[in-house]
Motif scaffolding. Structure first.
Motif, PDB file in Angstrom:
ATOM      1  N   ASP A 146       1.111  -1.074   0.120  1.00  0.00           N
ATOM      2  CA  ASP A 146      -0.060  -0.102   0.015  1.00  0.00           C
ATOM      3  C   ASP A 146       1.024   1.204   0.056  1.00  0.00           C
ATOM      4  O   ASP A 146       1.900   1.345   0.787  1.00  0.00           O
ATOM      5  CB  ASP A 146      -0.912  -0.136   1.207  1.00  0.00           C
ATOM      6  CG  ASP A 146      -1.892   0.984   1.141  1.00  0.00           C
ATOM      7  OD1 ASP A 146      -2.323   1.342   0.082  1.00  0.00           O
ATOM      8  OD2 ASP A 146      -2.529   1.268   2.294  1.00  0.00           O
ATOM      9  N   ARG A 147       0.962   2.048  -0.799  1.00  0.00           N
ATOM     10  CA  ARG A 147       1.698   3.077  -1.170  1.00  0.00           C
ATOM     11  C   ARG A 147       1.112   4.426  -1.377  1.00  0.00           C
ATOM     12  O   ARG A 147      -0.127   4.581  -1.943  1.00  0.00           O
ATOM     13  CB  ARG A 147       2.589   2.701  -2.376  1.00  0.00           C
ATOM     14  CG  ARG A 147       2.065   2.679  -3.784  1.00  0.00           C
ATOM     15  CD  ARG A 147       3.085   1.652  -4.761  1.00  0.00           C
ATOM     16  NE  ARG A 147       2.258   1.506  -5.734  1.00  0.00           N
ATOM     17  CZ  ARG A 147       1.573   0.244  -5.727  1.00  0.00           C
ATOM     18  NH1 ARG A 147       1.651  -0.580  -5.097  1.00  0.00           N
ATOM     19  NH2 ARG A 147       0.821   0.215  -6.925  1.00  0.00           N
ATOM     20  N   ALA A 148       2.090   5.673  -1.390  1.00  0.00           N
ATOM     21  CA  ALA A 148       1.603   7.044  -1.764  1.00  0.00           C
ATOM     22  C   ALA A 148       2.718   7.345  -2.305  1.00  0.00           C
ATOM     23  O   ALA A 148       3.886   7.079  -2.201  1.00  0.00           O
ATOM     24  CB  ALA A 148       1.015   7.809  -0.492  1.00  0.00           C
ATOM     25  N   TRP A 149       2.682   8.250  -3.624  1.00  0.00           N
ATOM     26  CA  TRP A 149       3.926   8.827  -4.211  1.00  0.00           C
ATOM     27  C   TRP A 149       3.838  10.477  -3.972  1.00  0.00           C
ATOM     28  O   TRP A 149       2.788  10.996  -3.867  1.00  0.00           O
ATOM     29  CB  TRP A 149       3.599   8.666  -5.650  1.00  0.00           C
ATOM     30  CG  TRP A 149       3.854   7.041  -5.918  1.00  0.00           C
ATOM     31  CD1 TRP A 149       2.655   6.454  -6.136  1.00  0.00           C
ATOM     32  CD2 TRP A 149       4.787   6.461  -6.214  1.00  0.00           C
ATOM     33  NE1 TRP A 149       3.122   5.018  -6.356  1.00  0.00           N
ATOM     34  CE2 TRP A 149       4.521   5.044  -6.582  1.00  0.00           C
ATOM     35  CE3 TRP A 149       6.089   6.536  -6.311  1.00  0.00           C
ATOM     36  CZ2 TRP A 149       5.365   3.941  -6.797  1.00  0.00           C
ATOM     37  CZ3 TRP A 149       7.087   5.710  -6.545  1.00  0.00           C
ATOM     38  CH2 TRP A 149       6.719   4.272  -6.951  1.00  0.00           C
ATOM     39  N   VAL A 150       5.068  10.736  -3.666  1.00  0.00           N
ATOM     40  CA  VAL A 150       5.102  12.357  -3.645  1.00  0.00           C
ATOM     41  C   VAL A 150       6.310  12.753  -4.738  1.00  0.00           C
ATOM     42  O   VAL A 150       7.250  12.129  -4.465  1.00  0.00           O
ATOM     43  CB  VAL A 150       5.277  12.860  -2.292  1.00  0.00           C
ATOM     44  CG1 VAL A 150       5.747  14.378  -2.495  1.00  0.00           C
ATOM     45  CG2 VAL A 150       4.284  12.523  -1.373  1.00  0.00           C
ATOM     46  N   THR A 151       5.935  13.684  -5.651  1.00  0.00           N
ATOM     47  CA  THR A 151       7.114  13.680  -6.389  1.00  0.00           C
ATOM     48  C   THR A 151       6.570  15.258  -7.501  1.00  0.00           C
ATOM     49  O   THR A 151       5.604  15.808  -7.131  1.00  0.00           O
ATOM     50  CB  THR A 151       7.281  12.812  -7.740  1.00  0.00           C
ATOM     51  OG1 THR A 151       8.562  13.075  -8.366  1.00  0.00           O
ATOM     52  CG2 THR A 151       5.927  12.595  -8.507  1.00  0.00           C
ATOM     53  N   PHE A 152       7.651  15.497  -8.146  1.00  0.00           N
ATOM     54  CA  PHE A 152       7.297  16.835  -8.884  1.00  0.00           C
ATOM     55  C   PHE A 152       6.385  16.632 -10.161  1.00  0.00           C
ATOM     56  O   PHE A 152       6.516  15.408 -10.779  1.00  0.00           O
ATOM     57  CB  PHE A 152       8.571  17.464  -9.485  1.00  0.00           C
ATOM     58  CG  PHE A 152       9.482  17.701  -8.281  1.00  0.00           C
ATOM     59  CD1 PHE A 152       9.043  18.484  -7.184  1.00  0.00           C
ATOM     60  CD2 PHE A 152      10.635  17.095  -8.263  1.00  0.00           C
ATOM     61  CE1 PHE A 152      10.153  18.840  -6.271  1.00  0.00           C
ATOM     62  CE2 PHE A 152      11.627  17.168  -7.199  1.00  0.00           C
ATOM     63  CZ  PHE A 152      11.088  18.148  -6.183  1.00  0.00           C
ATOM     64  N   PRO A 153       5.608  17.325 -10.678  1.00  0.00           N
ATOM     65  CA  PRO A 153       4.463  16.980 -11.763  1.00  0.00           C
ATOM     66  C   PRO A 153       5.164  17.280 -12.996  1.00  0.00           C
ATOM     67  O   PRO A 153       4.534  17.873 -13.972  1.00  0.00           O
ATOM     68  CB  PRO A 153       3.486  18.234 -11.501  1.00  0.00           C
ATOM     69  CG  PRO A 153       4.164  19.227 -10.673  1.00  0.00           C
ATOM     70  CD  PRO A 153       5.304  18.766 -10.052  1.00  0.00           C
ATOM     71  N   THR A 154       6.095  16.537 -13.570  1.00  0.00           N
ATOM     72  CA  THR A 154       6.717  16.322 -14.576  1.00  0.00           C
ATOM     73  C   THR A 154       5.989  15.497 -15.536  1.00  0.00           C
ATOM     74  O   THR A 154       5.357  14.688 -15.024  1.00  0.00           O
ATOM     75  CB  THR A 154       8.160  15.821 -14.548  1.00  0.00           C
ATOM     76  OG1 THR A 154       8.197  14.557 -13.980  1.00  0.00           O
ATOM     77  CG2 THR A 154       9.036  16.788 -13.658  1.00  0.00           C
ATOM     78  N   ASP A 155       6.122  15.656 -17.021  1.00  0.00           N
ATOM     79  CA  ASP A 155       5.527  14.782 -17.936  1.00  0.00           C
ATOM     80  C   ASP A 155       5.747  13.166 -17.625  1.00  0.00           C
ATOM     81  O   ASP A 155       4.894  12.313 -17.670  1.00  0.00           O
ATOM     82  CB  ASP A 155       5.887  14.991 -19.131  1.00  0.00           C
ATOM     83  CG  ASP A 155       5.233  16.465 -19.683  1.00  0.00           C
ATOM     84  OD1 ASP A 155       4.165  16.857 -19.013  1.00  0.00           O
ATOM     85  OD2 ASP A 155       5.610  17.106 -20.794  1.00  0.00           O
ATOM     86  N   ASP A 156       6.904  12.924 -17.163  1.00  0.00           N
ATOM     87  CA  ASP A 156       7.360  11.232 -17.135  1.00  0.00           C
ATOM     88  C   ASP A 156       6.842  10.983 -15.666  1.00  0.00           C
ATOM     89  O   ASP A 156       6.232   9.879 -15.680  1.00  0.00           O
ATOM     90  CB  ASP A 156       8.878  10.934 -17.186  1.00  0.00           C
ATOM     91  CG  ASP A 156       9.789  11.894 -16.087  1.00  0.00           C
ATOM     92  OD1 ASP A 156       9.210  13.033 -15.562  1.00  0.00           O
ATOM     93  OD2 ASP A 156      10.792  11.558 -15.596  1.00  0.00           O
TER      94      ASP A 156
END
Length: 134
Positions: A11-21
């Motif tokens: 069970d996971r959550a992601w936090v990252t920058f909103p880049t196309d990739d």
């Protein structure tokens, strides 16, 4: 996404920058939060990401927070300690002669420091060499 075997059944959550990739790789994921950038020496975004970290960590309650770097890791690692989550930092692949700024800042809040090259082990006390992850 080279670490898919580690997280695919969790069970996971992601936090990252909103880049196309990132948008492409995370399409279909249930929990995604977009971090504020740039993060390098940007105090307003550090504060915004600290509030984001608090919201994500309080709502998701992770057991472990894993980061592969970027300035957004620091507020998540600091606040992860407050909610009782363990932290794993994976140092970048292409930096073997000196520690990254994020790595140095996150190290005091890191339960497990992973490096991809044996040469990087000298940069961090008690680092675990996991080999190249790309």
């Amino acid at each position: 996404m080279g670490l898919r075997a580690w997280w695919q059944d969790a069970d996971r959550a992601w936090v990252t920058f909103p880049t196309d990739d990132a948008r492409g790789h995370l399409a279909g994921e249930r929990r995604v939060a977009w971090a504020h950038f740039p993060t390098t020496r940007n105090v307003p975004n550090l504060v915004r990401n600290a509030f984001l970290a608090w919201r994500v960590l309080k709502s998701f309650r992770p057991e472990v927070v894993v980061s592969t770097g970027a300035g957004v890791a620091l507020p998540f690692f600091v606040l992860a300690r407050l909610v009782g989550a363990r932290t794993v930092y994976i140092e970048v692949y292409d930096r073997v002669d000196s520690a990254t700024l994020t790595g140095r800042l996150c190290a005091p809040f890191t339960d497990l420091m992973c490096v991809q090259w044996p040469e990087q082990r000298d940069l961090y006390r008690d680092a675990l060499v996991v080999g190249p992850l790309l």
